[in-house]
Design a protein around this motif. Structure first.
Motif, PDB file in Angstrom:
ATOM      1  N   LEU A   1       0.837  -1.199   0.000  1.00 52.15           N
ATOM      2  CA  LEU A   1       0.000   0.000   0.000  1.00 52.15           C
ATOM      3  C   LEU A   1       0.869   1.244   0.000  1.00 52.15           C
ATOM      4  O   LEU A   1       1.733   1.406   0.863  1.00 52.15           O
ATOM      5  N   ARG A   2       0.628   2.110  -0.976  1.00 50.62           N
ATOM      6  CA  ARG A   2       1.306   3.405  -0.984  1.00 50.62           C
ATOM      7  C   ARG A   2       0.467   4.380  -0.168  1.00 50.62           C
ATOM      8  O   ARG A   2      -0.769   4.361  -0.236  1.00 50.62           O
ATOM      9  N   HIS A   3       1.117   5.224   0.608  1.00 52.80           N
ATOM     10  CA  HIS A   3       0.379   6.220   1.388  1.00 52.80           C
ATOM     11  C   HIS A   3      -0.529   7.029   0.474  1.00 52.80           C
ATOM     12  O   HIS A   3      -0.251   7.217  -0.714  1.00 52.80           O
TER      13      HIS A   3
ATOM     14  N   ALA B   1      -9.445   2.601   0.376  1.00 48.70           N
ATOM     15  CA  ALA B   1      -8.493   1.493   0.213  1.00 48.70           C
ATOM     16  C   ALA B   1      -8.778   0.406   1.250  1.00 48.70           C
ATOM     17  O   ALA B   1      -8.846  -0.780   0.910  1.00 48.70           O
ATOM     18  N   GLY B   2      -8.954   0.794   2.501  1.00 45.51           N
ATOM     19  CA  GLY B   2      -9.274  -0.176   3.537  1.00 45.51           C
ATOM     20  C   GLY B   2     -10.583  -0.900   3.257  1.00 45.51           C
ATOM     21  O   GLY B   2     -10.684  -2.126   3.432  1.00 45.51           O
ATOM     22  N   ASP B   3     -11.585  -0.142   2.795  1.00 42.79           N
ATOM     23  CA  ASP B   3     -12.876  -0.748   2.456  1.00 42.79           C
ATOM     24  C   ASP B   3     -12.724  -1.769   1.328  1.00 42.79           C
ATOM     25  O   ASP B   3     -13.311  -2.849   1.369  1.00 42.79           O
ATOM     26  N   GLU B   4     -11.931  -1.436   0.314  1.00 44.42           N
ATOM     27  CA  GLU B   4     -11.705  -2.352  -0.815  1.00 44.42           C
ATOM     28  C   GLU B   4     -10.989  -3.622  -0.373  1.00 44.42           C
ATOM     29  O   GLU B   4     -11.311  -4.718  -0.824  1.00 44.42           O
ATOM     30  N   ILE B   5     -10.022  -3.463   0.511  1.00 44.04           N
ATOM     31  CA  ILE B   5      -9.270  -4.628   1.005  1.00 44.04           C
ATOM     32  C   ILE B   5     -10.202  -5.544   1.799  1.00 44.04           C
ATOM     33  O   ILE B   5     -10.203  -6.763   1.604  1.00 44.04           O
ATOM     34  N   ARG B   6     -11.019  -4.978   2.660  1.00 48.05           N
ATOM     35  CA  ARG B   6     -11.978  -5.790   3.422  1.00 48.05           C
ATOM     36  C   ARG B   6     -13.022  -6.429   2.506  1.00 48.05           C
ATOM     37  O   ARG B   6     -13.394  -7.595   2.703  1.00 48.05           O
ATOM     38  N   ALA B   7     -13.478  -5.684   1.489  1.00 44.06           N
ATOM     39  CA  ALA B   7     -14.469  -6.228   0.547  1.00 44.06           C
ATOM     40  C   ALA B   7     -13.901  -7.418  -0.219  1.00 44.06           C
ATOM     41  O   ALA B   7     -14.656  -8.302  -0.637  1.00 44.06           O
ATOM     42  N   ALA B   8     -12.586  -7.464  -0.378  1.00 48.12           N
ATOM     43  CA  ALA B   8     -11.935  -8.601  -1.047  1.00 48.12           C
ATOM     44  C   ALA B   8     -11.750  -9.784  -0.093  1.00 48.12           C
ATOM     45  O   ALA B   8     -11.158 -10.796  -0.459  1.00 48.12           O
TER      46      ALA B   8
ATOM     47  N   TYR C   1       1.812  -1.097 -14.464  1.00 43.01           N
ATOM     48  CA  TYR C   1       0.801  -0.193 -13.941  1.00 43.01           C
ATOM     49  C   TYR C   1       1.473   0.913 -13.137  1.00 43.01           C
ATOM     50  O   TYR C   1       2.604   0.764 -12.689  1.00 43.01           O
ATOM     51  N   VAL C   2       0.753   2.011 -12.982  1.00 39.86           N
ATOM     52  CA  VAL C   2       1.244   3.100 -12.134  1.00 39.86           C
ATOM     53  C   VAL C   2       0.826   2.802 -10.700  1.00 39.86           C
ATOM     54  O   VAL C   2      -0.032   1.956 -10.445  1.00 39.86           O
ATOM     55  N   PHE C   3       1.429   3.491  -9.770  1.00 39.16           N
ATOM     56  CA  PHE C   3       1.154   3.276  -8.348  1.00 39.16           C
ATOM     57  C   PHE C   3       0.985   4.636  -7.699  1.00 39.16           C
ATOM     58  O   PHE C   3       1.866   5.136  -7.018  1.00 39.16           O
ATOM     59  N   ARG C   4      -0.178   5.233  -7.941  1.00 41.99           N
ATOM     60  CA  ARG C   4      -0.463   6.565  -7.419  1.00 41.99           C
ATOM     61  C   ARG C   4      -0.681   6.533  -5.899  1.00 41.99           C
ATOM     62  O   ARG C   4      -0.909   5.473  -5.331  1.00 41.99           O
ATOM     63  N   PRO C   5      -0.665   7.700  -5.265  1.00 39.05           N
ATOM     64  CA  PRO C   5      -0.960   7.747  -3.828  1.00 39.05           C
ATOM     65  C   PRO C   5      -2.288   7.060  -3.517  1.00 39.05           C
ATOM     66  O   PRO C   5      -3.291   7.272  -4.193  1.00 39.05           O
ATOM     67  N   GLY C   6      -2.268   6.208  -2.492  1.00 36.14           N
ATOM     68  CA  GLY C   6      -3.459   5.483  -2.071  1.00 36.14           C
ATOM     69  C   GLY C   6      -3.672   4.156  -2.776  1.00 36.14           C
ATOM     70  O   GLY C   6      -4.572   3.398  -2.409  1.00 36.14           O
ATOM     71  N   ALA C   7      -2.845   3.842  -3.766  1.00 35.06           N
ATOM     72  CA  ALA C   7      -2.993   2.585  -4.517  1.00 35.06           C
ATOM     73  C   ALA C   7      -2.442   1.414  -3.704  1.00 35.06           C
ATOM     74  O   ALA C   7      -1.590   1.588  -2.830  1.00 35.06           O
ATOM     75  N   PHE C   8      -2.938   0.228  -4.018  1.00 34.92           N
ATOM     76  CA  PHE C   8      -2.365  -0.969  -3.413  1.00 34.92           C
ATOM     77  C   PHE C   8      -2.341  -2.107  -4.422  1.00 34.92           C
ATOM     78  O   PHE C   8      -3.089  -2.122  -5.391  1.00 34.92           O
ATOM     79  N   ALA C   9      -1.443  -3.066  -4.152  1.00 38.54           N
ATOM     80  CA  ALA C   9      -1.342  -4.297  -4.928  1.00 38.54           C
ATOM     81  C   ALA C   9      -1.452  -5.456  -3.954  1.00 38.54           C
ATOM     82  O   ALA C   9      -0.863  -5.431  -2.870  1.00 38.54           O
TER      83      ALA C   9
ATOM     84  N   GLY D   1       5.838 -13.939  -6.651  1.00 42.86           N
ATOM     85  CA  GLY D   1       4.461 -13.608  -6.307  1.00 42.86           C
ATOM     86  C   GLY D   1       3.566 -13.559  -7.532  1.00 42.86           C
ATOM     87  O   GLY D   1       4.040 -13.548  -8.669  1.00 42.86           O
ATOM     88  N   ARG D   2       2.260 -13.567  -7.269  1.00 48.25           N
ATOM     89  CA  ARG D   2       1.256 -13.402  -8.324  1.00 48.25           C
ATOM     90  C   ARG D   2       0.377 -12.222  -7.953  1.00 48.25           C
ATOM     91  O   ARG D   2      -0.201 -12.199  -6.858  1.00 48.25           O
ATOM     92  N   LEU D   3       0.274 -11.278  -8.856  1.00 50.05           N
ATOM     93  CA  LEU D   3      -0.598 -10.138  -8.635  1.00 50.05           C
ATOM     94  C   LEU D   3      -2.036 -10.619  -8.794  1.00 50.05           C
ATOM     95  O   LEU D   3      -2.439 -11.041  -9.876  1.00 50.05           O
ATOM     96  N   ILE D   4      -2.804 -10.612  -7.704  1.00 46.23           N
ATOM     97  CA  ILE D   4      -4.181 -11.099  -7.787  1.00 46.23           C
ATOM     98  C   ILE D   4      -5.201  -9.959  -7.759  1.00 46.23           C
ATOM     99  O   ILE D   4      -6.361 -10.171  -8.108  1.00 46.23           O
ATOM    100  N   ASN D   5      -4.755  -8.781  -7.363  1.00 43.47           N
ATOM    101  CA  ASN D   5      -5.655  -7.632  -7.334  1.00 43.47           C
ATOM    102  C   ASN D   5      -4.812  -6.380  -7.198  1.00 43.47           C
ATOM    103  O   ASN D   5      -3.720  -6.416  -6.630  1.00 43.47           O
ATOM    104  N   ARG D   6      -5.319  -5.308  -7.723  1.00 45.84           N
ATOM    105  CA  ARG D   6      -4.711  -4.007  -7.466  1.00 45.84           C
ATOM    106  C   ARG D   6      -5.822  -2.982  -7.516  1.00 45.84           C
ATOM    107  O   ARG D   6      -6.871  -3.211  -8.115  1.00 45.84           O
ATOM    108  N   TRP D   7      -5.586  -1.860  -6.856  1.00 45.62           N
ATOM    109  CA  TRP D   7      -6.601  -0.820  -6.779  1.00 45.62           C
ATOM    110  C   TRP D   7      -5.907   0.525  -6.841  1.00 45.62           C
ATOM    111  O   TRP D   7      -4.840   0.713  -6.252  1.00 45.62           O
ATOM    112  N   ASP D   8      -6.510   1.428  -7.571  1.00 47.39           N
ATOM    113  CA  ASP D   8      -5.994   2.783  -7.730  1.00 47.39           C
ATOM    114  C   ASP D   8      -7.169   3.728  -7.504  1.00 47.39           C
ATOM    115  O   ASP D   8      -8.193   3.614  -8.181  1.00 47.39           O
ATOM    116  N   PRO D   9      -7.058   4.675  -6.556  1.00 43.18           N
ATOM    117  CA  PRO D   9      -8.204   5.538  -6.263  1.00 43.18           C
ATOM    118  C   PRO D   9      -8.663   6.380  -7.444  1.00 43.18           C
ATOM    119  O   PRO D   9      -9.857   6.659  -7.581  1.00 43.18           O
ATOM    120  N   LYS D  10      -7.747   6.731  -8.327  1.00 40.37           N
ATOM    121  CA  LYS D  10      -8.152   7.534  -9.494  1.00 40.37           C
ATOM    122  C   LYS D  10      -8.903   6.700 -10.520  1.00 40.37           C
ATOM    123  O   LYS D  10      -9.802   7.198 -11.191  1.00 40.37           O
TER     124      LYS D  10
END
Length: 156
Positions: free
Chosen positions: A7-9, A36-43, A120-128, A144-153
């Motif tokens: 998780l990037r700040h 970001a926290g909501d998305e992680i919990r939803a997963a 992919y880019v890793f903007r502030p608030g993004a996570f992999a 590792g295997r990238l199974i999900n990523r999220w970017d707020p933008k």
């Protein structure tokens, strides 16, 4: 099977005269950290431990994203290179199945790419979210295997 969430700040303010470590989150940054926290919990993910830089913006990101979690502040995450971040992850308790590392670019982005590849880019608030089969201690580049990523933008 283990899961590493990198998780990037979230978005931080630039305040003249304020030390870099003391930069606060912006209003958008606070909202994105919660999302970001909501998305992680939803997963269906729940961190066993959170390794976090002691900079104010990372501390607030982790506190907002994971209000119920215990956070371990690791000074070595601030300004760390990807190999240094990987070494911190390798020291995680072997009993932990889900670890969050909350830090700064370019280190966190390069760590995620080094472990699981991608473009992919890793903007502030993004996570992999990276799944690994090896133990934390034996984790290495490309394992590792990238199974999900999220970017707020991208999620607006």
């Amino acid at each position: 099977m283990r899961t590493l969430i990198v998780l990037r700040h979230a978005k931080a303010a630039h305040v003249p005269g304020l030390a870099d470590r003391e930069r606060p989150l912006t209003g958008r940054g606070e909202r994105d950290a919660k999302r970001a926290g909501d998305e992680i919990r939803a997963a269906g993910l729940s961190p066993d431990t959170i390794l976090c830089s002691p900079a104010l913006r990372t501390k607030r990101t982790a506190e907002i994203a994971f209000p119920e979690a215990e956070i371990s502040y690791e000074r070595d995450i601030y300004e760390a290179y990807p190999d240094e971040l990987l070494e911190l992850v390798r020291r995680a308790d072997p009993e932990m199945s889900t670890v969050v590392l909350c830090g700064h670019n370019p280190g966190v982005h390069e760590l995620a790419l080094g472990l699981a590849g991608g473009d992919y880019v890793f903007r502030p608030g993004a996570f992999a979210v990276i799944q690994v089969d090896s133990s934390w201690e034996e984790l290495g580049p490309g394992e590792g295997r990238l199974i999900n990523r999220w970017d707020p933008k991208e999620a607006q």
